[in-house]
Structures are given as C-alpha cells and as structure tokens.
Design a protein around this motif. Sequence first.
Motif, PDB file in Angstrom:
ATOM      1  N   ARG A  56      10.201 -39.513  19.057  1.00 40.93           N
ATOM      2  CA  ARG A  56      11.460 -40.191  19.202  1.00 40.93           C
ATOM      3  C   ARG A  56      12.630 -40.037  18.404  1.00 40.93           C
ATOM      4  O   ARG A  56      12.495 -40.102  17.225  1.00 40.93           O
ATOM      5  CB  ARG A  56      11.209 -41.836  19.497  1.00 40.93           C
ATOM      6  CG  ARG A  56      10.076 -42.164  20.331  1.00 40.93           C
ATOM      7  CD  ARG A  56       9.563 -41.282  21.509  1.00 40.93           C
ATOM      8  NE  ARG A  56      10.627 -41.648  22.776  1.00 40.93           N
ATOM      9  CZ  ARG A  56      10.522 -40.775  23.807  1.00 40.93           C
ATOM     10  NH1 ARG A  56      10.010 -39.809  23.855  1.00 40.93           N
ATOM     11  NH2 ARG A  56      11.213 -41.333  24.981  1.00 40.93           N
TER      12      ARG A  56
ATOM     13  N   ALA B   5      15.177 -43.054  27.201  1.00 39.31           N
ATOM     14  CA  ALA B   5      14.323 -41.928  27.679  1.00 39.31           C
ATOM     15  C   ALA B   5      14.887 -41.133  28.683  1.00 39.31           C
ATOM     16  O   ALA B   5      14.134 -40.682  29.719  1.00 39.31           O
ATOM     17  CB  ALA B   5      12.877 -42.622  28.106  1.00 39.31           C
TER      18      ALA B   5
ATOM     19  N   PHE C 279      15.869 -32.014  23.015  1.00 44.32           N
ATOM     20  CA  PHE C 279      15.646 -32.553  22.052  1.00 44.32           C
ATOM     21  C   PHE C 279      16.146 -32.418  20.783  1.00 44.32           C
ATOM     22  O   PHE C 279      15.540 -31.472  20.026  1.00 44.32           O
ATOM     23  CB  PHE C 279      13.858 -32.478  21.965  1.00 44.32           C
ATOM     24  CG  PHE C 279      13.230 -32.894  23.434  1.00 44.32           C
ATOM     25  CD1 PHE C 279      13.385 -33.891  23.711  1.00 44.32           C
ATOM     26  CD2 PHE C 279      12.104 -31.696  23.734  1.00 44.32           C
ATOM     27  CE1 PHE C 279      12.465 -34.241  24.834  1.00 44.32           C
ATOM     28  CE2 PHE C 279      11.172 -32.210  24.654  1.00 44.32           C
ATOM     29  CZ  PHE C 279      11.625 -33.242  25.362  1.00 44.32           C
TER      30      PHE C 279
ATOM     31  N   ASN D 164       9.455 -33.250  20.243  1.00 45.84           N
ATOM     32  CA  ASN D 164       8.773 -33.821  21.253  1.00 45.84           C
ATOM     33  C   ASN D 164       7.769 -33.210  22.224  1.00 45.84           C
ATOM     34  O   ASN D 164       8.378 -31.966  22.433  1.00 45.84           O
ATOM     35  CB  ASN D 164       9.979 -34.825  21.936  1.00 45.84           C
ATOM     36  CG  ASN D 164       9.307 -35.870  22.788  1.00 45.84           C
ATOM     37  OD1 ASN D 164       8.521 -36.588  22.556  1.00 45.84           O
ATOM     38  ND2 ASN D 164       9.848 -36.055  24.120  1.00 45.84           N
TER      39      ASN D 164
ATOM     40  N   TRP E  38       1.093 -37.131  34.633  1.00 45.92           N
ATOM     41  CA  TRP E  38       2.249 -36.965  33.854  1.00 45.92           C
ATOM     42  C   TRP E  38       2.916 -35.640  34.179  1.00 45.92           C
ATOM     43  O   TRP E  38       4.245 -35.297  34.158  1.00 45.92           O
ATOM     44  CB  TRP E  38       2.013 -37.012  32.482  1.00 45.92           C
ATOM     45  CG  TRP E  38       3.239 -37.068  31.379  1.00 45.92           C
ATOM     46  CD1 TRP E  38       3.777 -38.009  30.903  1.00 45.92           C
ATOM     47  CD2 TRP E  38       3.815 -36.114  30.991  1.00 45.92           C
ATOM     48  NE1 TRP E  38       4.848 -37.604  30.254  1.00 45.92           N
ATOM     49  CE2 TRP E  38       4.985 -36.475  29.968  1.00 45.92           C
ATOM     50  CE3 TRP E  38       3.982 -34.410  31.052  1.00 45.92           C
ATOM     51  CZ2 TRP E  38       5.940 -35.667  29.487  1.00 45.92           C
ATOM     52  CZ3 TRP E  38       4.799 -33.754  30.391  1.00 45.92           C
ATOM     53  CH2 TRP E  38       5.837 -34.260  29.782  1.00 45.92           C
TER      54      TRP E  38
ATOM     55  N   GLY F 228      13.790 -38.260  23.308  1.00 46.54           N
ATOM     56  CA  GLY F 228      12.984 -37.346  22.794  1.00 46.54           C
ATOM     57  C   GLY F 228      13.600 -36.551  21.511  1.00 46.54           C
ATOM     58  O   GLY F 228      14.664 -35.965  21.573  1.00 46.54           O
TER      59      GLY F 228
ATOM     60  N   TRP G 248      14.286 -29.664  28.883  1.00 44.12           N
ATOM     61  CA  TRP G 248      14.767 -30.952  28.166  1.00 44.12           C
ATOM     62  C   TRP G 248      15.462 -30.641  26.956  1.00 44.12           C
ATOM     63  O   TRP G 248      15.728 -29.414  26.382  1.00 44.12           O
ATOM     64  CB  TRP G 248      13.614 -31.877  27.580  1.00 44.12           C
ATOM     65  CG  TRP G 248      12.633 -32.034  28.708  1.00 44.12           C
ATOM     66  CD1 TRP G 248      12.850 -32.788  29.729  1.00 44.12           C
ATOM     67  CD2 TRP G 248      11.157 -31.531  28.741  1.00 44.12           C
ATOM     68  NE1 TRP G 248      11.692 -32.798  30.610  1.00 44.12           N
ATOM     69  CE2 TRP G 248      10.865 -32.318  29.939  1.00 44.12           C
ATOM     70  CE3 TRP G 248      10.155 -30.753  27.997  1.00 44.12           C
ATOM     71  CZ2 TRP G 248       9.293 -31.922  30.580  1.00 44.12           C
ATOM     72  CZ3 TRP G 248       8.945 -30.681  28.698  1.00 44.12           C
ATOM     73  CH2 TRP G 248       8.583 -31.266  29.883  1.00 44.12           C
TER      74      TRP G 248
ATOM     75  N   HIS H 139      17.509 -36.737  27.166  1.00 39.11           N
ATOM     76  CA  HIS H 139      16.852 -35.641  27.039  1.00 39.11           C
ATOM     77  C   HIS H 139      17.035 -35.042  28.351  1.00 39.11           C
ATOM     78  O   HIS H 139      16.750 -33.763  28.369  1.00 39.11           O
ATOM     79  CB  HIS H 139      15.449 -35.653  26.137  1.00 39.11           C
ATOM     80  CG  HIS H 139      14.430 -36.788  26.975  1.00 39.11           C
ATOM     81  ND1 HIS H 139      14.455 -37.441  26.226  1.00 39.11           N
ATOM     82  CD2 HIS H 139      13.948 -36.931  28.071  1.00 39.11           C
ATOM     83  CE1 HIS H 139      13.438 -38.452  26.928  1.00 39.11           C
ATOM     84  NE2 HIS H 139      13.260 -38.003  28.095  1.00 39.11           N
ATOM     85  N   TRP H 140      16.925 -35.608  29.618  1.00 37.04           N
ATOM     86  CA  TRP H 140      17.020 -34.760  30.784  1.00 37.04           C
ATOM     87  C   TRP H 140      18.478 -34.250  31.243  1.00 37.04           C
ATOM     88  O   TRP H 140      18.836 -33.551  32.162  1.00 37.04           O
ATOM     89  CB  TRP H 140      16.721 -35.855  32.027  1.00 37.04           C
ATOM     90  CG  TRP H 140      15.248 -36.131  31.936  1.00 37.04           C
ATOM     91  CD1 TRP H 140      14.519 -37.199  31.588  1.00 37.04           C
ATOM     92  CD2 TRP H 140      14.150 -35.376  32.367  1.00 37.04           C
ATOM     93  NE1 TRP H 140      13.464 -37.349  31.567  1.00 37.04           N
ATOM     94  CE2 TRP H 140      13.227 -36.056  31.998  1.00 37.04           C
ATOM     95  CE3 TRP H 140      14.179 -34.016  33.007  1.00 37.04           C
ATOM     96  CZ2 TRP H 140      11.757 -35.622  32.381  1.00 37.04           C
ATOM     97  CZ3 TRP H 140      12.780 -33.451  33.073  1.00 37.04           C
ATOM     98  CH2 TRP H 140      11.651 -34.266  32.959  1.00 37.04           C
TER      99      TRP H 140
ATOM    100  N   TYR I  93       4.711 -37.764  21.627  1.00 39.00           N
ATOM    101  CA  TYR I  93       6.232 -38.211  21.836  1.00 39.00           C
ATOM    102  C   TYR I  93       6.600 -38.198  20.827  1.00 39.00           C
ATOM    103  O   TYR I  93       5.771 -38.511  19.657  1.00 39.00           O
ATOM    104  CB  TYR I  93       6.402 -39.361  22.779  1.00 39.00           C
ATOM    105  CG  TYR I  93       6.471 -39.500  23.925  1.00 39.00           C
ATOM    106  CD1 TYR I  93       6.277 -38.248  24.736  1.00 39.00           C
ATOM    107  CD2 TYR I  93       6.429 -40.498  24.643  1.00 39.00           C
ATOM    108  CE1 TYR I  93       6.545 -38.269  26.094  1.00 39.00           C
ATOM    109  CE2 TYR I  93       6.611 -40.708  26.216  1.00 39.00           C
ATOM    110  CZ  TYR I  93       6.555 -39.336  26.924  1.00 39.00           C
ATOM    111  OH  TYR I  93       6.680 -39.214  28.283  1.00 39.00           O
TER     112      TYR I  93
ATOM    113  N   PHE J 121       6.742 -35.192  35.345  1.00 39.53           N
ATOM    114  CA  PHE J 121       7.756 -34.803  34.672  1.00 39.53           C
ATOM    115  C   PHE J 121       7.747 -33.300  34.259  1.00 39.53           C
ATOM    116  O   PHE J 121       8.957 -33.071  33.521  1.00 39.53           O
ATOM    117  CB  PHE J 121       7.493 -35.506  33.294  1.00 39.53           C
ATOM    118  CG  PHE J 121       7.561 -37.125  33.232  1.00 39.53           C
ATOM    119  CD1 PHE J 121       8.678 -37.843  33.499  1.00 39.53           C
ATOM    120  CD2 PHE J 121       6.587 -37.734  32.828  1.00 39.53           C
ATOM    121  CE1 PHE J 121       8.923 -39.030  33.671  1.00 39.53           C
ATOM    122  CE2 PHE J 121       6.602 -39.210  32.816  1.00 39.53           C
ATOM    123  CZ  PHE J 121       7.861 -39.825  33.373  1.00 39.53           C
TER     124      PHE J 121
HETATM  125  C1  BEZ Z   1      10.067 -38.506  26.863  1.00 35.85           C
HETATM  126  O1  BEZ Z   1      10.293 -38.083  25.777  1.00 35.85           O
HETATM  127  O2  BEZ Z   1      10.312 -39.592  27.370  1.00 35.85           O
HETATM  128  C2  BEZ Z   1       9.951 -37.379  27.741  1.00 35.85           C
HETATM  129  C3  BEZ Z   1      10.053 -36.033  27.458  1.00 35.85           C
HETATM  130  C4  BEZ Z   1       9.559 -35.090  28.571  1.00 35.85           C
HETATM  131  C5  BEZ Z   1       9.253 -35.432  29.907  1.00 35.85           C
HETATM  132  C6  BEZ Z   1       9.197 -36.630  30.258  1.00 35.85           C
HETATM  133  C7  BEZ Z   1       9.590 -37.828  29.315  1.00 35.85           C
END
Ligand code: BEZ
Length: 261
Positions: A252, A107, A169, A141, A208, A137, A167, A110-111, A250, A212
């Motif tokens: 994955r 996790a 993805f 996602n 959340w 992600g 992100w 994706h950042w 989510y 995020f």
């Molecule tokens: C995740 O898929 O883990 C995620 C996606 C965007 C923001 C935070 C977490």
Amino acid sequence: MENHPKDAETGWDPALYDAQHAFVWERAAEVLALLAPQPGERILDLGCGTGHLTSRIAAAGARVVGLDISPEMIAEARRNYPELEFVAGDGCNFHFEQPFDAVFSNAALHWMRDPDAVARSIAEALVEGGRFVAELGAEGNVERLVEALRRGREAIGFGVERDFNPWYFPTIGEYASLLETQGLEVTYALVFDRPTPLEAGEAGLRNWLRMFAASFWSDLDARKQEELFLVVEQRLRGDLFREGRWHVDYRRLRVVARRAE
Ligand code: BEZ
C-alpha cells in the motif's frame, strides 16, 4: 472500488464485491483515522464502491458525497445507504459546484489510468487548505499475482505480448511529485506490505481474479479460464496459501496532502 474494476466486457458485480471482498473497507480503519472527518465538514469519497466507507465518514457527522465510475456500484451504494448522496462519475474528470474540505479515497486510485487528471480534479475540488487523504496500491502491489497470471497465460498457450495490467501502482516519489505539480503539498506518505487474507478458503483466489483481474482472462473461453485459474493457483500455493486461506500480496501507498492556500 471504487472507480475500479470497471471492465468494458464484464462490468462490476456489486453482490460478489460485498459478499467476498469486505476486507477492502474493513482494512481501511487507519486511513480513515488519517482523514479524521469532523462534524459539518464536506467530504468527497472518491471511488466509493458500494458506499461502506462513505457511510463511516457520514457517521462522524460529515456531509459526504460518494463518487464512483460504476453505475452498478452506485446503484448498490444507494440501496445500502439511501440517506446518503452518491454520484456516478469519472475520477479522471469530475467537477462539483461546491468545493470540499477533504477528498478521501481508499483502494480506488490505482484503477484510474490518468493520475495527472485525477490529481487535477482533486485539487480543483478542494477548498484552499483542504486535505487529500488516500490509500492505493504502491509499486510492487500484487506483483506475484501478476507474474503468475502472465506465466499462466503462457503455460496454457496464450500470448502475453500486450500489457494486461490495468492498474497504476506508483512509488512514493512519483506520486508525491505528481500531487505537487497540481498544487497539493504532501505532508505524509508511507509505503508498506500488507498481505491480505481472502474470504472463502480455497475459492478465495479465483473469486479475487474474477472480481479484479478480468483483463488477464476475459479473452479466454470458460474452459481456458478454468485452466488459467488452476495454473495460477498451483504457481502461488506455496507462497500465498496458508492456514486454509489465500493471502494477496498487497503493498500500500498511504498519502496525505493539502491544497496550498
Ligand atoms: C488493491 O491493491 O486494492 C487492488 C489491486 C488490484 C486489484 C484489486 C485491488
């Protein structure tokens, strides 16, 4: 994350992360099983966040290093697990003198907005035959959430012209070929939906969003933020709120690859 929600304006809040988002590491048992850390192996936990999975890898007897771009997360990881090694650094451009038997990531990828550079750093950090095991992600996602945030901004009179989505993805195909370009041979890849229940009942979704999704609301004042959260909750309630909890949509991507010998 873990090389994650580091936002220039808001920074990370490790306390909120640990208190309300434990699912990030609690849902990682399967990807950890794919890693199957062995005693004595040298393993990098890329985007280690507050160190909980780093500690599980260490518990298997591996010599593990946690890396995260967020100094706040690294400081918390060191407080949580003072006996382990944590390093602050950029997942898009890292280098260690000693190579690793495996690079693990949950996790966090994706950042990291330069995935080619991340894959290059991973490949260079591995011994020949070393493995890369990750979950991130996948394309699609949090799609409903993103749509609700965009529509919510419009509804409260704010623009959606710029790309708020911070992100990356990828699809399986896209990510596999990116890894192959860096000399990483993909041996396993899976995409699956994983609706994820949040903590804190009614407050879960805004927790959340605060943790995020700052890029969608950080230009708004407190009153407008509140308005946006209310509109987003209204739009998503029918789809994502059940049995007293919010469930994030989510999706994955799980992948295993090995560095060619
Ligand atoms: C995740 O898929 O883990 C995620 C996606 C965007 C923001 C935070 C977490």
